[in-house]
Scaffold this motif. Structure first.
Motif, PDB file in Angstrom:
ATOM      1  N   GLU A 126      -2.924 -54.508  37.336  1.00  0.00           N
ATOM      2  CA  GLU A 126      -1.847 -53.414  37.704  1.00  0.00           C
ATOM      3  C   GLU A 126      -2.453 -52.870  39.353  1.00  0.00           C
ATOM      4  OE1 GLU A 126      -0.773 -50.692  34.984  1.00  0.00           O
ATOM      5  OE2 GLU A 126      -1.746 -51.789  33.650  1.00  0.00           O
TER       6      GLU A 126
ATOM      7  N   LEU B 125      -1.056 -46.851  42.415  1.00  0.00           N
ATOM      8  CA  LEU B 125      -0.038 -46.160  42.879  1.00  0.00           C
ATOM      9  C   LEU B 125       0.123 -46.156  44.256  1.00  0.00           C
ATOM     10  CD1 LEU B 125       2.904 -45.110  42.429  1.00  0.00           C
ATOM     11  CD2 LEU B 125       1.954 -42.959  41.828  1.00  0.00           C
TER      12      LEU B 125
ATOM     13  N   LEU C 180       1.001 -49.398  46.094  1.00  0.00           N
ATOM     14  CA  LEU C 180       2.536 -49.560  46.206  1.00  0.00           C
ATOM     15  C   LEU C 180       3.190 -48.605  47.054  1.00  0.00           C
ATOM     16  CD1 LEU C 180       3.327 -49.643  42.376  1.00  0.00           C
ATOM     17  CD2 LEU C 180       3.058 -51.720  43.940  1.00  0.00           C
ATOM     18  N   LEU C 181       2.895 -47.489  47.189  1.00  0.00           N
ATOM     19  CA  LEU C 181       3.577 -46.601  48.163  1.00  0.00           C
ATOM     20  C   LEU C 181       3.011 -47.265  49.686  1.00  0.00           C
ATOM     21  CD1 LEU C 181       2.785 -42.964  46.512  1.00  0.00           C
ATOM     22  CD2 LEU C 181       4.649 -44.235  46.670  1.00  0.00           C
TER      23      LEU C 181
ATOM     24  N   LEU D 211      14.052 -51.096  43.346  1.00  0.00           N
ATOM     25  CA  LEU D 211      13.838 -50.080  44.369  1.00  0.00           C
ATOM     26  C   LEU D 211      13.586 -50.918  45.633  1.00  0.00           C
ATOM     27  CD1 LEU D 211      11.081 -47.537  42.852  1.00  0.00           C
ATOM     28  CD2 LEU D 211      13.594 -46.979  43.480  1.00  0.00           C
TER      29      LEU D 211
ATOM     30  N   ILE E 287       9.477 -52.487  46.709  1.00  0.00           N
ATOM     31  CA  ILE E 287       8.570 -52.971  45.861  1.00  0.00           C
ATOM     32  C   ILE E 287       9.373 -53.630  44.604  1.00  0.00           C
ATOM     33  CG2 ILE E 287       7.090 -51.185  45.935  1.00  0.00           C
ATOM     34  CD1 ILE E 287       8.193 -49.670  43.509  1.00  0.00           C
TER      35      ILE E 287
ATOM     36  N   HIS F  33      11.397 -54.532  41.409  1.00  0.00           N
ATOM     37  CA  HIS F  33      11.231 -53.908  39.895  1.00  0.00           C
ATOM     38  C   HIS F  33       9.778 -53.757  39.333  1.00  0.00           C
ATOM     39  CE1 HIS F  33      14.818 -56.398  40.330  1.00  0.00           C
ATOM     40  NE2 HIS F  33      15.276 -55.676  39.562  1.00  0.00           N
ATOM     41  N   LEU F  34       8.801 -53.434  40.380  1.00  0.00           N
ATOM     42  CA  LEU F  34       7.271 -53.398  39.773  1.00  0.00           C
ATOM     43  C   LEU F  34       7.416 -52.013  38.915  1.00  0.00           C
ATOM     44  CD1 LEU F  34       5.223 -54.406  42.999  1.00  0.00           C
ATOM     45  CD2 LEU F  34       5.241 -55.284  40.703  1.00  0.00           C
ATOM     46  N   HIS F  35       8.217 -50.893  39.301  1.00  0.00           N
ATOM     47  CA  HIS F  35       8.018 -49.622  38.628  1.00  0.00           C
ATOM     48  C   HIS F  35       8.371 -49.906  37.076  1.00  0.00           C
ATOM     49  CE1 HIS F  35      12.395 -50.136  39.905  1.00  0.00           C
ATOM     50  NE2 HIS F  35      12.616 -49.239  39.159  1.00  0.00           N
ATOM     51  N   HIS F  36       9.358 -50.806  37.009  1.00  0.00           N
ATOM     52  CA  HIS F  36       9.712 -51.041  35.497  1.00  0.00           C
ATOM     53  C   HIS F  36       8.224 -51.523  34.604  1.00  0.00           C
ATOM     54  CE1 HIS F  36      13.865 -50.363  35.804  1.00  0.00           C
ATOM     55  NE2 HIS F  36      14.040 -51.334  36.733  1.00  0.00           N
TER      56      HIS F  36
ATOM     57  N   ALA G  23       5.160 -50.190  35.191  1.00  0.00           N
ATOM     58  CA  ALA G  23       4.443 -48.947  35.356  1.00  0.00           C
ATOM     59  C   ALA G  23       4.032 -48.218  33.982  1.00  0.00           C
ATOM     60  CB  ALA G  23       4.798 -47.934  35.995  1.00  0.00           C
TER      61      ALA G  23
END
Length: 511
Positions: free
Chosen positions: A4, A7, A10-11, A48, A51, A53-56, A58
């Motif tokens: 993973e 964060l 990713l930001l 988003l 990124i 769909h990476l937040h899905h 998390a």
């Protein structure tokens, strides 16, 4: 899917790669040229900028997060991880179309920046692009290295390493201390596989080699910044993955060079009189024989060695560990499996398990099958790449897109399995479903052209060790822990191991 992303990375990617997103989004939104109909792409959740769909993903393991998304959006989904568009198949019907109906279209592998950096043109059999060179190399491996005859030839190695495994467990039992079964199983699988690959000698750098291999598997399948944003030079500069890949590659190639040179010298000294060939001997012999149009280079040989070792050790050890954990958590199944093994050997008059004694152990094989259904060695299989546009479940899949098959979700599909979350080996007493690639409800090794070629090799280790552990010992959890309290949490990894090592109390059985 490997590790993973933190964060903050990713930001950082979101801030630095925004221009790439708008370029990518504009390109994807174009209508096909020549007045062709608009593409009917698979559905997917909201995304988003940058990124995708990476937040899905998390906070959850990828195979579980994607199964949950599929329940809401359908068995064929379109996702985007950074710049990379991905189609995910999560049902037997979708898997059948990917791996049978359109098998040739999906037979290749995606090659991201990290993969190119690792292989540098020296392809093996697991991750190589589909084509004539790959077909020739796979033919060599399946006929010469991983055939049933060759696997049988390594039986003495497996049985010798099994005796070491049993002695280690017995020593812990005699000392009255719990045994770390996860660690002991990993040693058995690793040493047996190494001996099959390089011969009777043990790899002197084994521990360092295993550690490097584990680190490599944390990068290669995955979600490093360069793989998520392959067009971004900045992603390559800020990521630590390229330097790690180069360091692993350099050190592992050095180890391989030493092994190959030793085999060449031994072969020259022995002439044609040495009939006990290991994998390296076979590959070096075939190097002189294969079609010059697709030569088997020394770099190819190194990659094949790594493919076999990496794919065999991690997956087989994890499957055996899960099998023992499931039996400990289900005492009824444990008792039934032990009774079968012990009665079969008593009838045969044997006091130890050999491969000859495995023939009639049907329930033991049901245990292995049920373990593979619930805990497939690679939950998302190895990624595929679409080579030519086609339709799956009525949706358009464009050329060049990465395709994932969620074998974990397929094996737990409630439309095809009764009580799918329960460990129930008895279900295979009335079901003819098998994992050899014909039943798409059960695909722990994949199917089609890219089905795992080392299936027989891995299962030989698993079945032998499982039968012996059940025959020679009675098992309990330490500290009076109840069976239902055993922690079965998964960890992130290429083979999705258990999060915690399996610590158990073994009691030697008096014969």
């Amino acid at each position: 899917m490997a590790s993973e992303l933190p964060l903050y990375l990713l930001l950082l990617a979101a801030l630095l790669a925004a221009p790439l997103f708008f370029l990518f989004a504009t390109k994807c939104a174009r209508t096909p040229r020549g007045g062709a109909r608009p593409l009917r792409l698979p559905p997917g959740p909201w995304a988003l900028p940058v990124i995708g769909h990476l937040h899905h993903l998390a906070g959850a393991l990828p195979h579980r997060a994607m199964r949950d998304l599929a329940r809401r959006h359908g068995p064929l989904m379109m996702l985007r991880f950074g710049e990379v568009p991905v189609v995910v198949a999560s049902s037997p019907a979708a898997a059948r179309e990917v791996m049978r109906t359109h098998d040739a279209a999906f037979a290749s592998r995606p090659m991201g920046p990290m993969s190119r950096l690792w292989f540098q043109g020296a392809d093996g059999i697991l991750f190589a692009p589909y084509g004539d060179a790959w077909r020739q190399l796979r033919r060599v491996c399946t006929q010469e290295l991983l055939s049933a005859r060759r696997v049988q030839a390594f039986r003495p190695v497996r049985e010798d390493e099994l005796r070491r495994l049993l002695r280690a467990v017995a020593a812990a039992s005699a000392a009255g201390r719990p045994v770390n079964l996860t660690e002991t199983i990993s040693t058995y699988i690793a040493d047996s596989t190494v001996r099959a690959i390089i011969g009777s000698r043990r790899l002197k750098d084994r521990d360092a080699y295993l550690q490097m291999l584990k680190g490599l598997f944390g990068i290669m399948p995955g979600m490093s910044l360069p793989d998520l944003f392959p067009s971004s030079r900045l992603a390559m500069l800020v990521s630590r993955a390229p330097a790690r890949i180069q360091a692993y590659r350099r050190r592992m190639r050095q180890i391989m060079d030493g092994i190959i040179q030793e085999h060449r010298e031994r072969a020259a000294a022995a002439g044609d009189g040495d009939d006990e060939e290991d994998f390296v001997d076979v590959l070096l012999r075939l190097q002189k024989e294969v079609d010059s149009q697709f030569p088997l280079t020394t770099e190819n040989i190194k990659t094949v060695m790594l493919d076999i070792f990496g794919a065999s050790t991690e997956t087989s050890a994890t499957t055996l560990d899960w099998a023992m954990a499931e039996l400990l958590r289900n005492p009824g199944a444990m008792e039934k499996a032990q009774r079968e093994v012990r009665e079969a050997l008593a009838v045969a008059g044997h006091d130890t398990v050999t491969e000859d004694s495995l023939g009639d152990l049907h329930y033991l094989r049901f245990v292995v099958k049920e373990t593979l259904r619930l805990h497939p060695p690679a939950t998302m299989l190895v990624p595929r790449q679409c080579q030519s546009p086609c339709q799956v479940l009525g949706f358009d899949v464009p050329a060049g897109i990465t395709v994932l098959v969620n074998a974990w979700a397929v094996g737990r599909d409630p439309d095809h399995w009764d009580d799918p979350e329960r460990f129930l080996p008895e279900r295979f007493e009335r079901s003819m479903k098998d994992f050899k690639g014909a039943d798409f409800e059960f695909i722990p090794f994949g199917a089609g052209r890219r089905i795992c070629p080392g299936m027989t090799f891995g299962l030989a280790h698993i079945e032998l060790a499982l039968a012996a552990l059940l025959f020679h010992f009675d098992w309990a959890l330490p500290g009076g822990v109840a069976a239902e309290e055993l922690d079965m949490t998964e960890a992130f990894g290429i083979a999705t191991p258990r999060r915690y090592d399996l610590l158990v109390v073994a009691t030697s059985r008096a014969l």
